[in-house]
Design an enzyme around this catalytic site. Structure first.
Site, PDB file in Angstrom:
ATOM      1  N   CYS A   1      -4.549   9.044   3.095  1.00  0.00           N
ATOM      2  CA  CYS A   1      -3.202   9.673   2.655  1.00  0.00           C
ATOM      3  C   CYS A   1      -3.970  11.110   2.164  1.00  0.00           C
ATOM      4  O   CYS A   1      -5.295  11.341   1.756  1.00  0.00           O
ATOM      5  CB  CYS A   1      -3.343   8.935   0.890  1.00  0.00           C
ATOM      6  SG  CYS A   1      -2.266  10.383  -0.441  1.00  0.00           S
TER       7      CYS A   1
ATOM      8  N   HIS B   1       4.081   3.718   1.218  1.00  0.00           N
ATOM      9  CA  HIS B   1       2.983   4.259   1.165  1.00  0.00           C
ATOM     10  C   HIS B   1       3.759   5.569   0.554  1.00  0.00           C
ATOM     11  O   HIS B   1       3.647   5.915  -0.695  1.00  0.00           O
ATOM     12  CB  HIS B   1       2.367   5.080   2.021  1.00  0.00           C
ATOM     13  CG  HIS B   1       1.367   5.860   1.306  1.00  0.00           C
ATOM     14  ND1 HIS B   1       0.207   5.729   2.174  1.00  0.00           N
ATOM     15  CD2 HIS B   1       1.640   7.392   1.392  1.00  0.00           C
ATOM     16  CE1 HIS B   1      -0.782   6.590   1.591  1.00  0.00           C
ATOM     17  NE2 HIS B   1       0.509   7.750   1.333  1.00  0.00           N
ATOM     18  N   GLU B   2       5.371   6.270   0.622  1.00  0.00           N
ATOM     19  CA  GLU B   2       5.951   7.398  -0.017  1.00  0.00           C
ATOM     20  C   GLU B   2       6.772   6.930  -0.727  1.00  0.00           C
ATOM     21  O   GLU B   2       6.393   7.827  -2.043  1.00  0.00           O
ATOM     22  CB  GLU B   2       6.124   8.322   1.005  1.00  0.00           C
ATOM     23  CG  GLU B   2       5.533   8.690   2.619  1.00  0.00           C
ATOM     24  CD  GLU B   2       4.844   9.632   2.044  1.00  0.00           C
ATOM     25  OE1 GLU B   2       4.720  10.395   1.242  1.00  0.00           O
ATOM     26  OE2 GLU B   2       3.864   9.479   2.524  1.00  0.00           O
TER      27      GLU B   2
ATOM     28  N   HIS C   1       3.639   6.686  -4.095  1.00  0.00           N
ATOM     29  CA  HIS C   1       3.699   7.451  -4.638  1.00  0.00           C
ATOM     30  C   HIS C   1       5.283   8.020  -5.405  1.00  0.00           C
ATOM     31  O   HIS C   1       4.471   8.740  -6.688  1.00  0.00           O
ATOM     32  CB  HIS C   1       4.278   9.171  -3.192  1.00  0.00           C
ATOM     33  CG  HIS C   1       2.362   9.431  -2.872  1.00  0.00           C
ATOM     34  ND1 HIS C   1       1.297   9.648  -3.738  1.00  0.00           N
ATOM     35  CD2 HIS C   1       2.439   8.827  -1.081  1.00  0.00           C
ATOM     36  CE1 HIS C   1       0.540   9.705  -2.572  1.00  0.00           C
ATOM     37  NE2 HIS C   1       0.562   9.549  -1.115  1.00  0.00           N
TER      38      HIS C   1
END
Length: 162
Positions: A90, A132-133, A136
């Protein structure tokens, strides 16, 4: 359009649940421009808005020569039988890579700046990117998903540079 600095672990914006985009304003258009410019560097696959300090639900990607963005992404499908556990890194947790289990396939839906539906889906790296995004945007970092042993190692390494 402006290149933006990446926020690093410890910055509270990375743990903030991002707000949905309810109106396409000049500020939102500038955000998308900044996301697209900032993700456009070698080694960068994806970038969430809070990684550049903005708490709105948006992310950009740059994989295999394909670049794009999505506003208000929501994961609508994940593989439930196939998983991947390759190393994940990341930009907000620099230079650390750990095995992180993710669904093999993911699909997200959102919109573009004109209000048109955007669908991003794929297996392997695309599936990992989407998960993953969106993590976030929900205030989570990949280290939150590590097994106990690797999370302990990651936190020890993070302490060294914080």
């Amino acid at each position: 359009m402006a290149y933006r600095d990446i926020r690093i672990i410890g910055d509270p914006v990375l743990r903030t649940v991002c707000e949905p985009i309810t109106e396409i304003t000049p500020g939102i258009r500038a955000l998308v421009d900044d996301l697209m410019e900032t993700v456009n560097e070698p080694g960068r696959a994806g970038l969430a808005a809070n990684q550049i300090g903005v708490s709105y639900r948006a992310f950009s990607w740059n994989i295999d020569g394909k670049r794009g963005y999505i506003l208000n992404p929501e994961i609508v499908d994940l593989s439930t039988e196939e998983y991947q556990d390759g190393d994940e890194g990341c930009l907000s947790v620099p230079e650390l890579w750990f095995p992180c289990e993710r669904a093999w396939y993911a699909k997200a839906e959102g919109m573009d700046l004109d209000g048109n539906k955007v669908v991003i889906e794929g297996e392997e790296i695309w599936g990992r990117l989407i998960q993953h995004e969106v993590d976030h945007l929900d205030g989570h970092l990949y280290i939150d998903r590590l097994d106990r042993k690797n999370r302990k190692k990651a936190l020890q390494e993070i302490r060294k540079f914080s």
